[in-house]
Design an enzyme around this catalytic site. Structure first.
Site, PDB file in Angstrom:
ATOM      1  N   ALA A  69      39.722  40.561  45.316  1.00 47.15           N
ATOM      2  CA  ALA A  69      40.644  41.508  44.669  1.00 47.15           C
ATOM      3  C   ALA A  69      39.968  42.316  43.570  1.00 47.15           C
ATOM      4  CB  ALA A  69      41.845  40.763  44.114  1.00 47.15           C
ATOM      5  N   THR A  70      38.957  41.755  42.920  1.00 41.06           N
ATOM      6  CA  THR A  70      38.261  42.522  41.882  1.00 41.06           C
ATOM      7  C   THR A  70      37.655  43.776  42.504  1.00 41.06           C
ATOM      8  OG1 THR A  70      37.802  40.524  40.615  1.00 41.06           O
ATOM      9  CG2 THR A  70      36.412  42.443  40.153  1.00 41.06           C
ATOM     10  N   ASN A 154      49.690  36.943  37.087  1.00 40.68           N
ATOM     11  CA  ASN A 154      49.000  35.689  37.378  1.00 40.68           C
ATOM     12  C   ASN A 154      49.193  34.630  36.301  1.00 40.68           C
ATOM     13  OD1 ASN A 154      47.342  37.928  36.287  1.00 40.68           O
ATOM     14  ND2 ASN A 154      45.889  36.291  35.857  1.00 40.68           N
ATOM     15  N   SER A 202      43.518  38.952  47.962  1.00 45.16           N
ATOM     16  CA  SER A 202      42.322  38.107  47.978  1.00 45.16           C
ATOM     17  C   SER A 202      42.621  36.801  48.704  1.00 45.16           C
ATOM     18  CB  SER A 202      41.917  37.820  46.530  1.00 45.16           C
ATOM     19  OG  SER A 202      40.713  37.111  46.482  1.00 45.16           O
ATOM     20  N   HIS A 204      41.328  33.843  48.746  1.00 48.17           N
ATOM     21  CA  HIS A 204      41.278  32.506  48.115  1.00 48.17           C
ATOM     22  C   HIS A 204      42.542  32.179  47.327  1.00 48.17           C
ATOM     23  CE1 HIS A 204      40.237  33.259  43.754  1.00 48.17           C
ATOM     24  NE2 HIS A 204      39.746  34.392  44.216  1.00 48.17           N
ATOM     25  N   THR A 243      27.493  45.102  56.237  1.00 45.47           N
ATOM     26  CA  THR A 243      27.822  44.378  57.465  1.00 45.47           C
ATOM     27  C   THR A 243      29.103  43.591  57.266  1.00 45.47           C
ATOM     28  OG1 THR A 243      25.485  44.180  57.989  1.00 45.47           O
ATOM     29  CG2 THR A 243      26.962  42.646  59.106  1.00 45.47           C
ATOM     30  N   CYS A 332      40.866  33.240  35.400  1.00 43.19           N
ATOM     31  CA  CYS A 332      39.961  34.306  35.831  1.00 43.19           C
ATOM     32  C   CYS A 332      39.178  34.871  34.648  1.00 43.19           C
ATOM     33  CB  CYS A 332      40.741  35.432  36.488  1.00 43.19           C
ATOM     34  SG  CYS A 332      41.983  34.835  37.626  1.00 43.19           S
TER      35      CYS A 332
HETATM   36  C1  LIG Z   1      46.315  39.395  39.674  1.00 45.75           C
HETATM   37  C2  LIG Z   1      44.865  39.186  39.984  1.00 45.75           C
HETATM   38  N1  LIG Z   1      44.083  40.238  40.265  1.00 45.75           N
HETATM   39  C3  LIG Z   1      42.789  40.095  40.554  1.00 45.75           C
HETATM   40  C4  LIG Z   1      42.185  38.865  40.563  1.00 45.75           C
HETATM   41  C5  LIG Z   1      40.725  38.761  40.924  1.00 45.75           C
HETATM   42  O1  LIG Z   1      40.629  38.269  42.228  1.00 45.75           O
HETATM   43  P1  LIG Z   1      39.218  37.858  42.919  1.00 45.75           P
HETATM   44  O2  LIG Z   1      38.910  36.503  42.409  1.00 45.75           O
HETATM   45  O3  LIG Z   1      39.509  37.862  44.380  1.00 45.75           O
HETATM   46  O4  LIG Z   1      38.233  38.902  42.558  1.00 45.75           O
HETATM   47  C6  LIG Z   1      42.959  37.733  40.245  1.00 45.75           C
HETATM   48  C7  LIG Z   1      42.407  36.366  40.146  1.00 45.75           C
HETATM   49  O5  LIG Z   1      41.335  36.058  39.961  1.00 45.75           O
HETATM   50  C8  LIG Z   1      44.331  37.898  39.969  1.00 45.75           C
HETATM   51  O6  LIG Z   1      45.107  36.858  39.702  1.00 45.75           O
END
Ligand SMILES: Cc1ncc(COP(=O)(O)O)c(C=O)c1O
Length: 388
Positions: A69-70, A154, A202, A204, A243, A332
Site C-alpha cells: 500500500a505504501t 488503522n 495490501s 498482508h 517483472t 507502521c
Molecule cells: C492505512 C494504511 N495505509 C498504508 C499502509 C502501508 O501498507 P504496506 O505495509 O503495504 O506498505 C498501512 C499499514 O502499514 C496502513 O494501515
C-alpha cells in the site's frame, strides 16, 4: 503469544501459501517471456487480476500490482500530481492518514504543490476520528488535483463515508484517491458503485503475503492519468514496470477470495470477540476510556479496539503483558517514538495518547484468546499500578 495486532499485519493463510507454492517451484516462467512457461505465468496473472477485479467491483484493466500500500499510495498521489498534463496544483488530505499518504503530500510541497490537511471529528463527539465532511467540502477548490481520504483508519478504525466524499470531489473536477488498506478483505467494497478513482490495498493486511499490494486505477468512468513512478520494461501498461510476480499475484487474489467468502460471518464473530475483550477490560480496569467511534455502530471496523488507560503508559503495559501482541500507536510508524499523530489529531493530550493502546482482532483469533488475553492484561496492569 496471543496475536491481537491484526491492523499491523496478519498471518498468511496456509491455503494462500498452498496456492502460491507451485508458482514458485514448478511454474516459474517469467510472465513476460513468450515461451510456454512464460505464457502459463502470464495466464495465472491474468486470472488473478480477473479475480481481484471481480471482488472489488472494478474492470480487469484497472488493476495494477505494486509492492504494497505504501507504493500504491505513492503511485496514486504522485502519479496524478506529477503527470505532465496536470494543471492543478492543490492537494487535499486528512490529518489522520497513514504516513504513506502524509509524507507523500509533504514531499510534493517541495514540487510547488499547495496542501490542505482537513481535521477529523474530535474525541468525545460521536464519530470521533471520521473526517469533518463540511471542512473537507470547504477545502476542495477548482485548483484541487487530488483528494486522498482513507476508507478506515488503522488506529481507531473509523470508517469514512466514501460515497458522499466521491460526490464532493467530483463536483469540483478533482480525482479521489482512497487508501483502503484496512478495509480491503474486511468489509465489502464496490469501487465502481462508490465511484472512487484510485484505491490502494495490501495483501498482508488480509491474510496474504507481505510484499504485494494493489492500486485500482479508474474505478468510475473518468480517465485517470498517472505518471509512472517506476520505469523500466514497460510492464503493466507502463504504469508500473518490473517483472510481475505470479506467486504473489496468486496469493493476493486467493487471500481476497477467501476473505470475501467468509466476510459476513467473520465480521460477526470478530465483533463479538472485540466486544468481549472490551467488556473484560472495562470490568477489570476502572476508568479506561474508548478512543474513536462507538463500538456498536457501522462507522468503526468490527475488529478494532483503541482506548486509553487512566494512569499507565501503553509502552509499559505492553512490556508487562508480553504474551499479548498489541500496539500502542501505529505499528507502521513504530520507528518514530512520538505519540500517535492520529490520537493527537483527534484532540487527545500527549499524555492521553501515550496511555493509549490499540488492538486488532482478526479471523484467526478465538473467544478463548479474548478471555486469556484480558486476564493477562488486567493482571499486568494491576502489577504496574501496585509498583507506582
Ligand atoms: C492505512 C494504511 N495505509 C498504508 C499502509 C502501508 O501498507 P504496506 O505495509 O503495504 O506498505 C498501512 C499499514 O502499514 C496502513 O494501515
Amino acid at each position: 503469544m496471543i496475536y491481537l495486532d491484526n491492523h499491523s499485519t496478519t498471518r498468511c493463510d496456509t491455503a494462500v501459501v498452498d496456492a502460491m507454492l507451485p508458482w514458485l517451484t514448478q511454474e516459474y516462467g517469467n510472465p513476460h517471456s513468450s515461451h510456454a512457461a512464460g505464457i502459463a505465468a502470464a495466464d495465472i496473472i491474468g486470472r488473478s487480476i480477473a479475480t481481484v477485479a471481480g471482488l472489488v467491483g472494478a474492470k480487469p484493466d484497472s488493476i495494477v500490482f505494486t509492492s504494497g500500500a505504501t507504493e500504491s499510495n505513492n503511485l496514486a498521489i504522485r502519479g496524478v500530481c506529477l503527470h505532465p498534463r496536470q494543471k492543478r496544483r492543490h492537494i487535499v488530505t486528512v490529518t489522520t492518514e497513514h504516513p504513506a499518504v502524509l509524507d507523500v503530500v509533504e514531499d510534493l510541497k517541495r514540487d510547488g504543490f499547495r496542501v490542505t490537511i482537513v481535521p477529523v471529528i474530535q474525541s468525545g463527539s460521536p464519530g470521533a476520528g471520521i473526517v469533518d465532511i463540511d471542512r473537507l467540502a470547504a477545502a476542495i477548490d477548482d485548483d484541487t488535483a487530488i483528494v486522498s481520504v482513507m476508507a478506515a483508519n488503522n488506529e481507531v478504525g473509523s470508517i469514512a463515508p466514501m460515497r458522499a466524499i466521491a460526490d464532493l470531489v467530483h463536483d469540483r473536477g478533482a480525482v479521489l484517491h482512497c487508501d483502503a488498506t484496512q478495509v480491503l478483505g474486511r468489509s465489502p467494497i464496490d469501487i465502481a458503485a462508490m465511484d472512487i478513482d484510485l484505491v490502494s490495498g495490501s495483501a498482508h493486511k488480509f491474510y496474504g503475503p507481505k510484499g504485494i499490494g494493489v492500486l485500482v486505477v479508474g474505478g468510475g468512468d473518468r480517465r485517470i492519468r498517472l505518471r509512472p513512478q517506476i520505469v523500466g520494461g514497460g510492464q503493466q501498461r507502463g504504469i508500473r514496470s518490473g517483472t510481475m510476480a505470479p506467486a504473489m499475484a496468486v496469493g493476493l487474489a486467493r487471500a481476497l477470495e477467501i476473505c470475501t467468502e467468509s466476510m459476513d460471518a467473520d465480521r460477526v464473530r470478530i465483533r463479538a470477540m472485540r466486544d468481549t475483550l472490551w467488556q473484560r477490560l472495562c470490568d477489570g480496569i476502572a476508568g479506561i476510556e474508548l478512543n474513536g467511534p462507538a463500538l456498536g455502530g457501522d462507522d468503526r471496523l468490527a475488529g478494532n479496539l483503541n482506548f486509553r488507560l487512566p494512569t499507565i503508559e501503553g509502552e509499559s503495559w505492553m512490556a508487562a503483558a508480553a504474551e499479548v501482541a498489541f500496539s500502542t500507536g501505529s505499528a507502521c510508524s513504530n520507528v518514530d517514538p512520538t505519540p500517535s499523530h492520529v490520537l493527537m489529531a483527534m484532540g487527545l493530550s500527549e499524555s492521553e495518547a501515550r496511555r493509549s493502546a490499540r488492538f486488532g482482532i482478526g479471523r484467526f483469533n478465538t473467544m478463548d484468546e479474548m478471555e486469556r488475553a484480558s486476564a493477562i492484561l488486567v493482571e499486568a496492569r494491576d502489577r504496574l499500578a501496585n509498583l507506582a
